[in-house]
Structure formats: C-alpha cells, structure tokens
Design an enzyme around this catalytic site. Sequence first.
Site, PDB file in Angstrom:
ATOM      1  N   SER A   9       0.776  -1.383   0.351  1.00  3.89           N
ATOM      2  CA  SER A   9      -0.234  -0.475   0.606  1.00  3.89           C
ATOM      3  C   SER A   9       1.331   1.590  -0.284  1.00  3.89           C
ATOM      4  O   SER A   9       1.892   1.225   1.099  1.00  3.89           O
ATOM      5  CB  SER A   9      -0.875  -0.106   1.071  1.00  3.89           C
ATOM      6  N   HIS A  32      -1.686  -1.325  -3.620  1.00  8.17           N
ATOM      7  CA  HIS A  32      -2.684  -0.704  -3.593  1.00  8.17           C
ATOM      8  C   HIS A  32      -3.055   0.168  -3.142  1.00  8.17           C
ATOM      9  O   HIS A  32      -1.776   1.116  -2.479  1.00  8.17           O
ATOM     10  CB  HIS A  32      -2.494  -1.603  -1.864  1.00  8.17           C
ATOM     11  N   ASP A  34      -4.683   3.243  -1.707  1.00  9.32           N
ATOM     12  CA  ASP A  34      -6.093   3.453  -1.243  1.00  9.32           C
ATOM     13  C   ASP A  34      -6.322   4.993  -0.672  1.00  9.32           C
ATOM     14  O   ASP A  34      -5.786   6.240  -0.336  1.00  9.32           O
ATOM     15  CB  ASP A  34      -5.542   3.564   0.654  1.00  9.32           C
ATOM     16  N   MET A  36      -9.328   7.469   0.095  1.00  7.44           N
ATOM     17  CA  MET A  36      -9.751   7.593   1.190  1.00  7.44           C
ATOM     18  C   MET A  36     -10.818   9.519   1.308  1.00  7.44           C
ATOM     19  O   MET A  36      -9.777   9.886   0.696  1.00  7.44           O
ATOM     20  CB  MET A  36      -8.501   7.908   2.494  1.00  7.44           C
ATOM     21  N   HIS A  65      -8.544   0.260  -3.601  1.00  9.68           N
ATOM     22  CA  HIS A  65      -9.371   0.516  -2.381  1.00  9.68           C
ATOM     23  C   HIS A  65     -10.214   1.752  -2.053  1.00  9.68           C
ATOM     24  O   HIS A  65      -9.617   2.409  -1.536  1.00  9.68           O
ATOM     25  CB  HIS A  65      -8.490  -0.237  -0.820  1.00  9.68           C
ATOM     26  N   MET A  67     -12.373   4.177  -0.193  1.00 11.51           N
ATOM     27  CA  MET A  67     -12.936   4.029   1.438  1.00 11.51           C
ATOM     28  C   MET A  67     -13.575   5.464   1.549  1.00 11.51           C
ATOM     29  O   MET A  67     -13.248   6.018   1.491  1.00 11.51           O
ATOM     30  CB  MET A  67     -11.510   4.517   2.350  1.00 11.51           C
ATOM     31  N   MET A 136     -11.551  -6.599   5.365  1.00 10.34           N
ATOM     32  CA  MET A 136     -10.314  -4.930   6.298  1.00 10.34           C
ATOM     33  C   MET A 136      -9.788  -6.236   8.354  1.00 10.34           C
ATOM     34  O   MET A 136     -10.429  -6.495   8.230  1.00 10.34           O
ATOM     35  CB  MET A 136     -11.506  -4.420   6.796  1.00 10.34           C
ATOM     36  N   PHE A 142      -6.281   4.496   8.714  1.00 14.81           N
ATOM     37  CA  PHE A 142      -4.559   4.819   8.736  1.00 14.81           C
ATOM     38  C   PHE A 142      -3.990   3.622   8.515  1.00 14.81           C
ATOM     39  O   PHE A 142      -4.225   2.267   8.929  1.00 14.81           O
ATOM     40  CB  PHE A 142      -4.966   5.124  10.549  1.00 14.81           C
ATOM     41  N   GLY A 144      -0.145   1.130   9.694  1.00 16.96           N
ATOM     42  CA  GLY A 144       0.898   1.833  11.099  1.00 16.96           C
ATOM     43  C   GLY A 144       0.027   0.571  12.432  1.00 16.96           C
ATOM     44  O   GLY A 144      -0.224   0.836  12.911  1.00 16.96           O
ATOM     45  N   ASP A 174      -6.759  -6.353   4.517  1.00 22.03           N
ATOM     46  CA  ASP A 174      -5.430  -5.612   4.416  1.00 22.03           C
ATOM     47  C   ASP A 174      -5.065  -4.965   6.162  1.00 22.03           C
ATOM     48  O   ASP A 174      -6.701  -4.514   6.450  1.00 22.03           O
ATOM     49  CB  ASP A 174      -6.167  -4.715   3.393  1.00 22.03           C
ATOM     50  N   GLY A 196       0.911  -1.963   4.469  1.00 21.29           N
ATOM     51  CA  GLY A 196       1.816  -0.926   3.871  1.00 21.29           C
ATOM     52  C   GLY A 196       3.039  -0.486   4.916  1.00 21.29           C
ATOM     53  O   GLY A 196       4.406  -0.482   4.087  1.00 21.29           O
TER      54      GLY A 196
HETATM   55  C1  DX5 Z   1      -6.282   1.596   5.975  1.00 22.35           C
HETATM   56  C2  DX5 Z   1      -5.715   0.801   4.526  1.00 22.35           C
HETATM   57  C3  DX5 Z   1      -4.460   0.233   4.081  1.00 22.35           C
HETATM   58  C4  DX5 Z   1      -3.036   0.406   4.905  1.00 22.35           C
HETATM   59  C5  DX5 Z   1      -2.581  -0.780   5.421  1.00 22.35           C
HETATM   60  O1  DX5 Z   1      -7.791   1.926   6.132  1.00 22.35           O
HETATM   61  O2  DX5 Z   1      -6.775   0.436   3.927  1.00 22.35           O
HETATM   62  O3  DX5 Z   1      -4.420  -0.063   2.678  1.00 22.35           O
HETATM   63  O4  DX5 Z   1      -2.178   0.436   4.366  1.00 22.35           O
HETATM   64  O5  DX5 Z   1      -1.213  -0.011   6.053  1.00 22.35           O
HETATM   65  P1  DX5 Z   1      -0.682  -0.968   7.245  1.00 22.35           P
HETATM   66  O6  DX5 Z   1      -0.088  -2.296   6.461  1.00 22.35           O
HETATM   67  O7  DX5 Z   1       0.273  -0.597   7.837  1.00 22.35           O
HETATM   68  O8  DX5 Z   1      -1.595  -1.872   8.391  1.00 22.35           O
HETATM   69 ZN    ZN Z   2      -6.107  -0.206   1.338  1.00 20.55          ZN
END
Ligand code: DX5
Ligand code: ZN
Length: 230
Positions: A9, A32, A34, A36, A65, A67, A136, A142, A144, A174, A196
Amino acid sequence: MSHLHINPSILSADFSRLGEELQAIETADAAHIDVMDNHFVPNLTWGPAVVERLHEVSPVPFDVHLMIEDADRWAPRYAEIGCESVTFHAEAAIAPIKLARELRSQGARAGMALRPATPVEPYLEMLDELDLLLVMTVEPGFGGQKFLDLTLPKLRRASEAIRGSGGRVALQVDGGISEETIGRAAEAGADVFVAGSSVYGAEDPAAAIAGLRSVASRAVGDSTRNAFMP
Ligand code: DX5
Ligand code: ZN
C-alpha cells in the site's frame, strides 16, 4: 487463485516521490491504492486525477481500495482510467450488485470490502458478482495499526464460502500485515495480502515483499501438510 499476491500500500510511501516509490515495488503483484474522502474514514488521500497519472508510470497493476461515501458514483471512474481492480466498501454502496456489474463491464475486476465489524453472511449470495472480497483486518483509515485477530473466524468463513462457490474469488486482507501476522491470515484462507508499513517502512521494500511471500507460502504449505498428516 493459484499464487499468493503481495500488494504493497502506497499509503506508507514517501508522498513526495510516489513515482519512484512505485518503481521500488516492481516485484509486487500490484500496488494497493487507498482512496479516502474524509467522510467514510477520518483521513484524506488522492482522487482519480492523481491515481490516473500514477497508473501511467507504474510498473505494476493498480488495486484500488475506495474508502469513500457515494461509491456508486465514483468507483466506475477508477475502472475507466484503467485500474485493474476496484474495491468499494459494502457499507458505502447503495446498490453493490449493480456497481460490481458496472465495474466488470468497464473491464476492471470488481472488489467489495467489509469493515472488521461487518458480517460476511449477508453478502454470500453475491459472491458470483465479485472477483475479490476484502476482509479488513484493521479499522480502515490509517496505516500502521495492529492486526485484529478477531477477524480471523470471518476470514475462515469467507474462505469456505468461496471454495464452495468454485474458488474463483480472491480473498484479500488489509491492515497490520507483517511477517508476524501474514501466516495467520494465509492459514485462514487469504490469498491477497496488502502491506503498507511493513513494506515501505523497511529499508529494502523488495526484500520485505520477498519475506512476506515466503512466510505466507510456508504457512499455506504447512497447513496443507497438516491436513494430510495427522
Ligand atoms: C488502511 C488502509 C491500508 C493501509 C494498511 O485503512 O486500507 O491499506 O495502508 O497499512 P498497514 O499495512 O501499515 O496496516
Ligand atoms: Zn487499503
């Protein structure tokens, strides 16, 4: 899906050099992306104009993805600009079946995502309309965050339903995927892994991708052996 996919990601990449950051993951199966909107989740990233330009310079396909609220209106735009796979949230789509069909008719793979607390059962009848189901493993919004083990039973049930329906739908996870957690997700049946911070936070993203790939395949190999050897 015959082989395990690792999709880094870019939410954890250096935003000042996204083009180069995409080159750094050329050994991945897809990037990937994201999207948002600060409404469906309390965070804001990029829209179709930025994604379109990044797609033009990317060495790997795009796994988008979304969101965002109003997925019915915006998702088709990402298929139109050439993203290989477009995933909307079940909680945000008014007409998910119509939307999945529209995405496919535009040549994209249709994906649907579930937040950690959204059950999979109400959606099992529409598996044939999907190419990908995203479970999910953190609350979206977010990078991390810590992997939520409470999602594993849902992942297992989704995997069984997919196998029962012919096994054609990819099962994506994810959130919180690292060498420590990827084995549990693979054993539960996931075959597409978004990562990510564990890829872009690593000194060598290509080595991190290879590490995740090998831990996941070892976990699947082990569970297959266990099934045949009591
Ligand atoms: C969170 C995102 C993820 C995010 C995952 O809402 O959809 O794709 O980047 O990050 P890590 O792998 O750090 O949890
Ligand atoms: Zn994602």
